[in-house]
Scaffold this active site. Structure first.
Site, PDB file in Angstrom:
ATOM      1  N   SER A 266      33.722  45.623  39.432  1.00  0.00           N
ATOM      2  CA  SER A 266      33.895  44.268  38.904  1.00  0.00           C
ATOM      3  C   SER A 266      35.262  44.146  38.241  1.00  0.00           C
ATOM      4  O   SER A 266      35.941  45.147  37.998  1.00  0.00           O
ATOM      5  CB  SER A 266      32.804  43.975  37.876  1.00  0.00           C
ATOM      6  N   LYS A 267      35.616  42.904  37.948  1.00  0.00           N
ATOM      7  CA  LYS A 267      36.874  42.640  37.251  1.00  0.00           C
ATOM      8  C   LYS A 267      36.917  43.413  35.932  1.00  0.00           C
ATOM      9  O   LYS A 267      37.940  43.953  35.547  1.00  0.00           O
ATOM     10  CB  LYS A 267      36.994  41.140  37.007  1.00  0.00           C
ATOM     11  N   ARG A 268      35.745  43.456  35.286  1.00  0.00           N
ATOM     12  CA  ARG A 268      35.675  44.158  33.994  1.00  0.00           C
ATOM     13  C   ARG A 268      36.021  45.643  34.123  1.00  0.00           C
ATOM     14  O   ARG A 268      36.658  46.214  33.244  1.00  0.00           O
ATOM     15  CB  ARG A 268      34.280  44.006  33.386  1.00  0.00           C
TER      16      ARG A 268
END
Ligand code: GLU
Length: 510
Positions: A266-268
């Site tokens: 994910s972006k995170r």
């Protein structure tokens, strides 16, 4: 049936930055289309107005263009199957939803949000922790299956808000042939009665994707694995709408996983581990938050699509570096892996390094110019053209060129004195003082002369040339890096060389 011309689509929702999994889906579609002399369509799936994000569509178009995989048809390149934004096709969908109701494959549902919430609490049990609108509950709800014909007509003419839901058949096996996974079997009683048309008249993704794939004559529907659970609904809709004979071939691409393989990247994860996940910089229009992209981190588009292509696919030969043309030639959906592909940023940089090394100076020059000028460094093309081939081996990403080229144009502001001082002494200091004098009287300024002068003088003063080469390098470039030091001296010129030796002497002599 005769072979239809290949038409594939990339169908993103404009909800934010473009994740590398999304770009890979676009890329595989593009490669397949080009390999089969087909058409690559971009369709913007913007029926969920609550998730719509300003600027996201243009961003997607820009990312694909940067990657070199622009669509043949799309909102910005209209063809004969437009419009290519679902929000502009709104009127098309109701007809099909109504047709499904008349054929008994769908029904009107009038339940209010409160009633739906009540259903979820009332029917909750240990066996059924999250009740859904399905075969177990539908006959207890307010819909055209439970109300009389007259009641339904009245509600509709009174404009009572309602949705249209698919009527999932009981106890049926729904089979899907996936090019990558083979036959995938779903049990209809495990799938809920998905909403097809929302109360605002907009279709949901499920209806829109099928109606549009049909209308746009899509022959192959390729998308990420996260859409596999929705596939039975889509397969049934193709059947219920009477279009089974032109249903596209399916393939669901494997997930791109976190570096440790524990779940979807994910972006995170990128924020946490310090690498980009989006193709290009994305600024959230609401929060103003900037998320870094591969482009701005200094990746070359050819390297980026190369590394993405190999995240979940290979041609079996062990080859890792592919140009776009080679990818088109070698690509096959059958060779895409079933299991998820772990993302490894070090490997991604390796790909970019390989591409930097094989890129021509002409290709690198404008990128490097932009980098240096955005860092307020005034350059000249001739010197850049000479310097780029000398240092490109040392650059993994375009941004590395800053460190490797800056000293050709400006004197280093900081010297790595730690690297020199432990072995610095009077003798070396005296050497550089005489070296300055000798250089001043050199008749011509070229590598051979400078090197000869340096070596003869060091030997004459009882020093090994190797011992004074490191201080000379640090004086010229600031640190222990760069190509051959005499070449650097030649390129930066006599004045800069003498000036830098002078500054170096004062720093080392402290
Ligand atoms: N709109 C879906 C997405 O955002 C497309 C899924 C599909 O290709 O069917 O990825």
């Amino acid at each position: 049936m005769h072979q239809r011309p290949v038409r594939v689509r990339f169908a993103p929702s404009p909800t934010g930055g473009l994740h590398l999994g999304g770009v890979r889906t676009a890329l595989y579609n593009y490669l397949f289309a080009k390999k089969h002399h087909g058409t690559f369509v971009l369709r913007i799936e913007d029926t969920d107005q609550t998730r719509y994000v300003q600027g996201a569509e243009q961003y997607i178009v820009d990312c694909l263009e940067w990657c070199g995989i622009s669509p043949d048809e799309g909102p910005h390149r209209p063809g004969k199957f437009g419009p290519y934004r679902q929000s502009e096709r709104k009127d098309v969908y109701r007809v099909f939803a109504e047709q499904l109701v008349s054929n008994g494959h769908a029904y009107y549902a009038f339940d209010t949000p409160e009633e739906l919430e009540k259903m979820r609490t009332d029917f909750k049990s240990d066996n059924n922790p999250s009740p859904q609108y399905n075969h177990t509950t539908r006959m207890k709800m307010c819909n055209s299956l439970t109300l009389s014909k007259e009641e339904v007509e009245k509600k509709i003419s009174d404009k009572v808000p309602h949705v249209i839901r698919i009527l999932m058949p009981d106890q049926e096996e729904i089979k899907l042939n996936d090019i990558i996974r083979g036959e995938v079997v779903f049990h209809s009683h495990l799938v809920d009665d998905k909403v097809l048309l929302k109360a605002d008249g907009m279709p949901t993704y499920h209806l829109a994707v099928v109606v549009d794939d049909h209308a746009m004559e899509i022959t192959h529907a390729f998308r990420g694995e996260e859409w596999l659970p929705s596939a039975p609904v889509h397969v049934l809709l193709w059947q219920f709408l009477g279009w089974s004979d032109v249903m596209p071939a399916w393939a669901h691409f494997p997930l791109i996983l976190k570096p440790d393989g524990q779940g979807k990247l994910s972006k995170r994860d990128g924020d946490r581990l310090g690498f980009p996940v989006f193709a290009m910089d994305w600024r959230d229009p609401k929060t103003g938050e900037l998320t870094k992209g591969f482009k701005e981190m200094g990746f070359l588009p050819d390297a980026y699509i190369n590394l993405l292509a190999l995240l979940g696919w290979n041609d079996g030969s062990g080859q890792e570096i592919f140009s776009k043309e080679e990818l088109i030639q070698h690509f096959s959906v059958e060779r895409i892996h079933k299991s998820g592909a772990k993302f490894d940023f070090e490997k991604a940089k390796w790909y970019n390094h390989e591409w930097v090394k094989k890129s021509s100076t002409d290709l690198l020059l404008p990128l490097v110019q932009e980098l240096l000028s955005s860092n307020q460094i005034h350059t000249n093309d001739e010197l850049l053209q000479t310097a780029i081939p000398l240092i490109k081996e040392r650059c993994h990403v375009i941004n590395d060129f800053l460190l490797q080229l800056k000293y050709f144009f400006v004197d280093p502001t900081q010297l790595d004195t730690e690297a020199v001082k432990p072995k610095w002494d009077e003798k070396k200091s005296a050497f550089f003082q005489s070296f300055v004098k000798e250089l001043e009287s050199l008749s011509s300024w070229n590598i051979e002369e400078i090197e000869k002068c340096f070596k003869d003088l060091s030997l004459a003063q009882g020093l090994k040339p190797g011992d004074v080469q490191l201080p000379f390098r640090v004086m010229l470039v600031g640190g222990k890096f760069g190509p051959a030091v005499f070449e650097i001296a030649q390129l930066i010129g006599k004045d800069a060389t003498l000036r830098r030796i002078d500054t170096g002497l004062s720093s080392f002599n402290i």
